[in-house]
Motif scaffolding. Structure first.
Motif: not given
Length: 72
Positions: A12-19, A23-30
Motif C-alpha cells: 500500500t501507499r503507507a507501506e511504501r512510505k514506511l519502507l 531506508g532513510h533512517l538506516t542510511a542515517f544511522v550507518e
C-alpha cells in the motif's frame, strides 16, 4: 480472481512510505556509525603518536584544553 489477488499483494501507499522512511533512517544511522569509527581511528592514531614521542606536559595540557577537559 487473479487480478484481485495481484492487487492485494502489492504494498500500500503507507507501506511504501514506511519502507522509504526505514531506508532513510538506516542510511542515517550507518553514516553516524561510520563517522564515529573515523573519529575513533583518528583519536587512536593521535594517541599512538603522542605515546611514541617524548612526553611534554605542556602539550598534554594543551590537548586536554582543546578537547574541553579540565587540566590535571
Amino acid at each position: 480472481m487473479t487480478s484481485a489477488t495481484v492487487h492485494l499483494v502489492a504494498p500500500t501507499r503507507a507501506e511504501r512510505k514506511l519502507l522509504g522512511l526505514a531506508g532513510h533512517l538506516t542510511a542515517f544511522v550507518e553514516h553516524r556509525i561510520e563517522r564515529r569509527a573515523e573519529r575513533r581511528a583518528l583519536t587512536l592514531q593521535l594517541l599512538r603518536q603522542r605515546q611514541a614521542g617524548r612526553q611534554d606536559p605542556h602539550a598534554v595540557d594543551h590537548l586536554l584544553a582543546q578537547m574541553g577537559i579540565s587540566r590535571r
